[in-house]
Design a protein around this motif. Structure first.
Motif, PDB file in Angstrom:
ATOM      1  N   ASP A   1       4.424  -1.054  -9.293  1.00 56.10           N
ATOM      2  CA  ASP A   1       3.243  -1.872 -10.362  1.00 56.10           C
ATOM      3  C   ASP A   1       2.070  -2.599  -9.982  1.00 56.10           C
ATOM      4  OD1 ASP A   1       4.637  -4.551  -9.996  1.00 56.10           O
ATOM      5  OD2 ASP A   1       4.923  -4.800 -12.381  1.00 56.10           O
ATOM      6  N   LYS A   2       1.681  -2.438  -8.636  1.00 54.26           N
ATOM      7  CA  LYS A   2       0.520  -3.576  -7.947  1.00 54.26           C
ATOM      8  C   LYS A   2      -0.651  -2.603  -7.150  1.00 54.26           C
ATOM      9  CE  LYS A   2       2.964  -7.898  -7.793  1.00 54.26           C
ATOM     10  NZ  LYS A   2       3.340  -9.070  -6.639  1.00 54.26           N
ATOM     11  N   PHE A   3      -1.343  -2.371  -7.700  1.00 55.64           N
ATOM     12  CA  PHE A   3      -3.154  -1.587  -6.240  1.00 55.64           C
ATOM     13  C   PHE A   3      -3.010  -2.576  -5.351  1.00 55.64           C
ATOM     14  CE2 PHE A   3      -3.813  -0.445 -10.851  1.00 55.64           C
ATOM     15  CZ  PHE A   3      -3.233   0.725 -11.297  1.00 55.64           C
ATOM     16  N   ARG A   4      -3.103  -2.539  -4.664  1.00 59.25           N
ATOM     17  CA  ARG A   4      -2.921  -2.853  -3.013  1.00 59.25           C
ATOM     18  C   ARG A   4      -5.008  -2.418  -1.997  1.00 59.25           C
ATOM     19  NH1 ARG A   4       0.575   1.070   0.975  1.00 59.25           N
ATOM     20  NH2 ARG A   4      -0.602   2.603  -0.546  1.00 59.25           N
ATOM     21  N   PRO A   5      -5.267  -3.621  -2.327  1.00 57.35           N
ATOM     22  CA  PRO A   5      -6.815  -3.134  -1.834  1.00 57.35           C
ATOM     23  C   PRO A   5      -7.317  -2.328  -1.432  1.00 57.35           C
ATOM     24  CG  PRO A   5      -6.175  -5.607  -1.939  1.00 57.35           C
ATOM     25  CD  PRO A   5      -4.645  -4.926  -2.173  1.00 57.35           C
ATOM     26  N   SER A   6      -7.840  -1.582  -1.398  1.00 64.48           N
ATOM     27  CA  SER A   6      -8.777  -0.777  -0.685  1.00 64.48           C
ATOM     28  C   SER A   6      -7.483   0.632  -0.341  1.00 64.48           C
ATOM     29  CB  SER A   6      -9.077  -1.303   1.040  1.00 64.48           C
ATOM     30  OG  SER A   6     -10.507  -1.692   0.546  1.00 64.48           O
TER      31      SER A   6
ATOM     32  N   LYS B   1      -1.560  -9.618  16.011  1.00 64.51           N
ATOM     33  CA  LYS B   1      -0.827 -11.182  15.880  1.00 64.51           C
ATOM     34  C   LYS B   1      -1.270 -11.872  15.033  1.00 64.51           C
ATOM     35  CE  LYS B   1       0.338 -10.908  21.445  1.00 64.51           C
ATOM     36  NZ  LYS B   1       0.783 -11.696  22.130  1.00 64.51           N
ATOM     37  N   SER B   2      -3.038 -11.687  14.567  1.00 61.04           N
ATOM     38  CA  SER B   2      -3.155 -12.407  13.477  1.00 61.04           C
ATOM     39  C   SER B   2      -2.975 -12.211  12.126  1.00 61.04           C
ATOM     40  CB  SER B   2      -4.373 -12.967  13.873  1.00 61.04           C
ATOM     41  OG  SER B   2      -5.471 -11.192  13.450  1.00 61.04           O
ATOM     42  N   ARG B   3      -2.269 -10.658  12.319  1.00 65.19           N
ATOM     43  CA  ARG B   3      -1.709 -10.134  11.330  1.00 65.19           C
ATOM     44  C   ARG B   3      -2.864  -9.307  10.425  1.00 65.19           C
ATOM     45  NH1 ARG B   3       2.985 -11.988   9.259  1.00 65.19           N
ATOM     46  NH2 ARG B   3       2.223 -12.739   7.016  1.00 65.19           N
ATOM     47  N   ASP B   4      -3.559  -8.673  11.528  1.00 66.13           N
ATOM     48  CA  ASP B   4      -5.118  -8.112  10.128  1.00 66.13           C
ATOM     49  C   ASP B   4      -4.806  -6.957  11.591  1.00 66.13           C
ATOM     50  OD1 ASP B   4      -7.085  -7.741   8.733  1.00 66.13           O
ATOM     51  OD2 ASP B   4      -8.091  -9.276   9.964  1.00 66.13           O
ATOM     52  N   THR B   5      -5.910  -6.142  10.944  1.00 72.01           N
ATOM     53  CA  THR B   5      -6.236  -5.008  11.231  1.00 72.01           C
ATOM     54  C   THR B   5      -7.723  -4.511  11.847  1.00 72.01           C
ATOM     55  OG1 THR B   5      -6.921  -4.150   9.181  1.00 72.01           O
ATOM     56  CG2 THR B   5      -4.841  -3.941   9.625  1.00 72.01           C
TER      57      THR B   5
ATOM     58  N   THR C   1      -3.583  -2.268   4.727  1.00 73.99           N
ATOM     59  CA  THR C   1      -2.944  -2.744   4.576  1.00 73.99           C
ATOM     60  C   THR C   1      -2.595  -3.986   5.318  1.00 73.99           C
ATOM     61  OG1 THR C   1      -1.380  -1.279   3.698  1.00 73.99           O
ATOM     62  CG2 THR C   1      -0.167  -2.768   4.653  1.00 73.99           C
ATOM     63  N   ILE C   2      -2.564  -5.434   5.844  1.00 76.91           N
ATOM     64  CA  ILE C   2      -2.547  -6.765   6.974  1.00 76.91           C
ATOM     65  C   ILE C   2      -1.481  -7.479   6.228  1.00 76.91           C
ATOM     66  CG2 ILE C   2      -5.182  -6.134   6.754  1.00 76.91           C
ATOM     67  CD1 ILE C   2      -5.519  -8.616   5.220  1.00 76.91           C
ATOM     68  N   MET C   3      -1.511  -7.725   6.972  1.00 76.99           N
ATOM     69  CA  MET C   3       0.500  -8.866   6.602  1.00 76.99           C
ATOM     70  C   MET C   3      -0.475 -10.619   6.043  1.00 76.99           C
ATOM     71  SD  MET C   3       2.921  -7.058   7.476  1.00 76.99           S
ATOM     72  CE  MET C   3       1.662  -4.973   6.984  1.00 76.99           C
TER      73      MET C   3
ATOM     74  N   SER D   1       1.147  -9.184  -1.118  1.00 74.45           N
ATOM     75  CA  SER D   1       1.150  -9.518   0.561  1.00 74.45           C
ATOM     76  C   SER D   1       1.891  -8.277   0.764  1.00 74.45           C
ATOM     77  CB  SER D   1       2.785 -10.273   0.311  1.00 74.45           C
ATOM     78  OG  SER D   1       3.102 -11.733  -0.206  1.00 74.45           O
ATOM     79  N   GLY D   2       1.334  -7.904   1.794  1.00 74.88           N
ATOM     80  CA  GLY D   2       1.531  -7.053   2.734  1.00 74.88           C
ATOM     81  C   GLY D   2       2.403  -7.574   3.738  1.00 74.88           C
ATOM     82  N   LYS D   3       3.385  -5.405   3.792  1.00 74.79           N
ATOM     83  CA  LYS D   3       4.654  -5.130   4.097  1.00 74.79           C
ATOM     84  C   LYS D   3       5.360  -4.307   5.140  1.00 74.79           C
ATOM     85  CE  LYS D   3       7.577  -8.784   1.175  1.00 74.79           C
ATOM     86  NZ  LYS D   3       8.597  -8.974   0.179  1.00 74.79           N
ATOM     87  N   GLY D   4       6.096  -3.972   5.013  1.00 75.77           N
ATOM     88  CA  GLY D   4       6.141  -2.497   6.045  1.00 75.77           C
ATOM     89  C   GLY D   4       5.402  -2.579   7.020  1.00 75.77           C
ATOM     90  N   ARG D   5       5.932  -1.175   7.903  1.00 74.92           N
ATOM     91  CA  ARG D   5       5.002  -1.365   9.137  1.00 74.92           C
ATOM     92  C   ARG D   5       3.966  -0.752   9.015  1.00 74.92           C
ATOM     93  NH1 ARG D   5      10.997   1.937  10.528  1.00 74.92           N
ATOM     94  NH2 ARG D   5      10.315   2.853   7.913  1.00 74.92           N
ATOM     95  N   HIS D   6       2.796  -1.131   9.762  1.00 71.91           N
ATOM     96  CA  HIS D   6       1.523  -0.303   9.437  1.00 71.91           C
ATOM     97  C   HIS D   6       1.171  -0.537  11.002  1.00 71.91           C
ATOM     98  CE1 HIS D   6       2.174   0.089   5.475  1.00 71.91           C
ATOM     99  NE2 HIS D   6       2.084  -1.094   5.916  1.00 71.91           N
ATOM    100  N   ASP D   7      -0.463   0.796  10.912  1.00 73.22           N
ATOM    101  CA  ASP D   7      -1.154   0.326  12.397  1.00 73.22           C
ATOM    102  C   ASP D   7      -2.081  -1.077  11.799  1.00 73.22           C
ATOM    103  OD1 ASP D   7      -0.793   2.976  14.128  1.00 73.22           O
ATOM    104  OD2 ASP D   7      -1.008   3.640  12.003  1.00 73.22           O
ATOM    105  N   PRO D   8      -2.234  -1.649  13.554  1.00 70.40           N
ATOM    106  CA  PRO D   8      -3.105  -2.529  13.489  1.00 70.40           C
ATOM    107  C   PRO D   8      -4.875  -1.715  13.931  1.00 70.40           C
ATOM    108  CG  PRO D   8      -1.922  -2.336  15.547  1.00 70.40           C
ATOM    109  CD  PRO D   8      -1.431  -2.325  14.422  1.00 70.40           C
ATOM    110  N   CYS D   9      -4.576  -0.912  14.475  1.00 71.18           N
ATOM    111  CA  CYS D   9      -5.948   0.311  14.516  1.00 71.18           C
ATOM    112  C   CYS D   9      -5.610   1.387  15.060  1.00 71.18           C
ATOM    113  CB  CYS D   9      -6.074  -0.653  15.682  1.00 71.18           C
ATOM    114  SG  CYS D   9      -8.570   0.166  15.734  1.00 71.18           S
TER     115      CYS D   9
END
Length: 358
Positions: free
Chosen positions: A99-104, A200-204, A303-305, A321-329
């Protein structure tokens, strides 16, 4: 609405990221085209998740099944139906944003449009939908090969790391030799290291995919609103995470004077060519026989961790909070998607051109 693309060589895709599967119906493919299923599989492998440490670790083999439109290895002229079953969904990874909206992300806009949304991996808005496009694009590429046309894309930029070489200066055969799909080995190593650092910095981080189509004959394209470059632009901007498109000299062309930017014509045997190609192979919205080249800009994956501020369906402030499996790029896996969409446009316009002349 909005799930089909093309006029004669036309595709309609269906399915969601965490549904049972997804697929595509290809209408308008001429009869008698040899359908190489091994080639389709190879294209799907280039796009699939879990390829390397710099892509999402979701494990999908992207095995496909052709349901119709092919008999004894050739297209029959009837709709070609292809399905790709999902096998590695982890829908529980998304229960926290039910029920939450992820930014962007498209969560909020889908909810406002439909009043309901599939929050599991983004549903229809997920980049997983592009698997169907790549399958269709593989068949479009087979048709283009019949006319001597090739489409090749590669990663030319990741973040601030930019490959300052034109496609003519590169050997695009080296594109598949590294996991970032940059044909320059030295730059590829820097890009891979940077993406891994960002991961590794939990970003994209975002980047640019460049593409070139060679062997395109002159005369493809329609005035006024169906110009060839406009349709290619539409195709590219329909890809998830794309934020920009430019062809030919693009935005850099504004720095030039007309005397430098104009592409002078000359004759070579029976062919009319241009000494330069700032036009990117398209003039007046119609191909001129020169290489068509363009750049596609991809934003950082949304999606960022990390914890981010947002709101829920009731408009209340929440933390996502970011979870799951996502591409860093996203750009390494976007290369075959860009190629597929370009091939679909060119295949469509080739067929359209055949209806314009006696």
């Amino acid at each position: 609405m909005g799930n089909s693309f093309g006029r004669i060589f036309r595709i309609s895709t269906f399915g969601e990221s965490h549904g049972k599967g997804l697929g595509v119906v290809i209408d308008g493919c001429p009869a008698g085209l040899e359908i190489d299923e091994d080639f389709i599989w190879q294209e799907m492998q280039r796009r699939k998740p879990g390829q390397s440490k710099i892509t999402t670790q979701r494990k999908e083999e992207d095995e496909f099944q052709i349901l119709s439109g092919v008999f004894e290895g050739k297209s029959t002229g009837t709709p070609i139906g292809i399905v790709i079953m999902n096998t590695d969904q982890k829908s529980k990874d998304y229960s926290h944003i039910a029920d939450k909206f992820r930014p962007s992300h498209a969560d909020y806009t889908y909810f406002e449009k439909y009043g309901i949304r599939d929050y599991r991996g983004g549903g229809r808005s997920s980049a997983r939908e592009t698997a169907a496009r790549v399958a269709a694009g593989a068949i479009a590429k087979m048709m283009l090969r019949h006319f001597g046309i090739s489409v090749q894309a590669y990663v030319s930029q990741v973040g601030d790391l930019r490959l300052d070489k034109t496609y003519q200066e590169l050997n695009l055969e080296h594109t598949e030799e590294n996991i970032v799909r940059c044909p320059d080995g030295e730059m590829a190593e820097q890009m891979i290291a940077y993406i891994d650092e960002v991961r590794k910095s939990r970003d994209t981080v975002g980047g640019i995919v460049s593409c070139v189509a060679k062997g395109v004959p002159p005369g493809l394209g329609e005035p006024v609103f169906d110009r060839l470059h406009a349709e290619i632009g539409k195709a590219m901007l329909s890809i998830n995470a794309v934020k920009g498109f430019e062809y030919g000299s693009g935005f850099e062309g504004v720095k030039m004077r007309g005397s430098d930017h104009n592409d002078a014509f000359y004759r070579e045997g029976d062919l009319v060519k241009t000494k330069t190609n700032h036009s990117g192979g398209i003039q007046g919205g119609i191909s001129n026989g020169q290489d068509i080249y363009f750049n596609v800009a991809f934003k950082p994956v949304a999606t960022i961790m990390q914890d981010q501020e947002s709101v829920n369906e009731l408009g209340e402030s929440v933390t996502v909070s970011g979870k799951g499996r996502h591409d860093p790029c996203v750009v390494p896996r976007a290369v075959p998607i860009v190629e597929a969409m370009c091939a679909l446009v060119l295949a469509d316009y080739l067929l359209i051109s055949r209806t314009n002349k006696l």
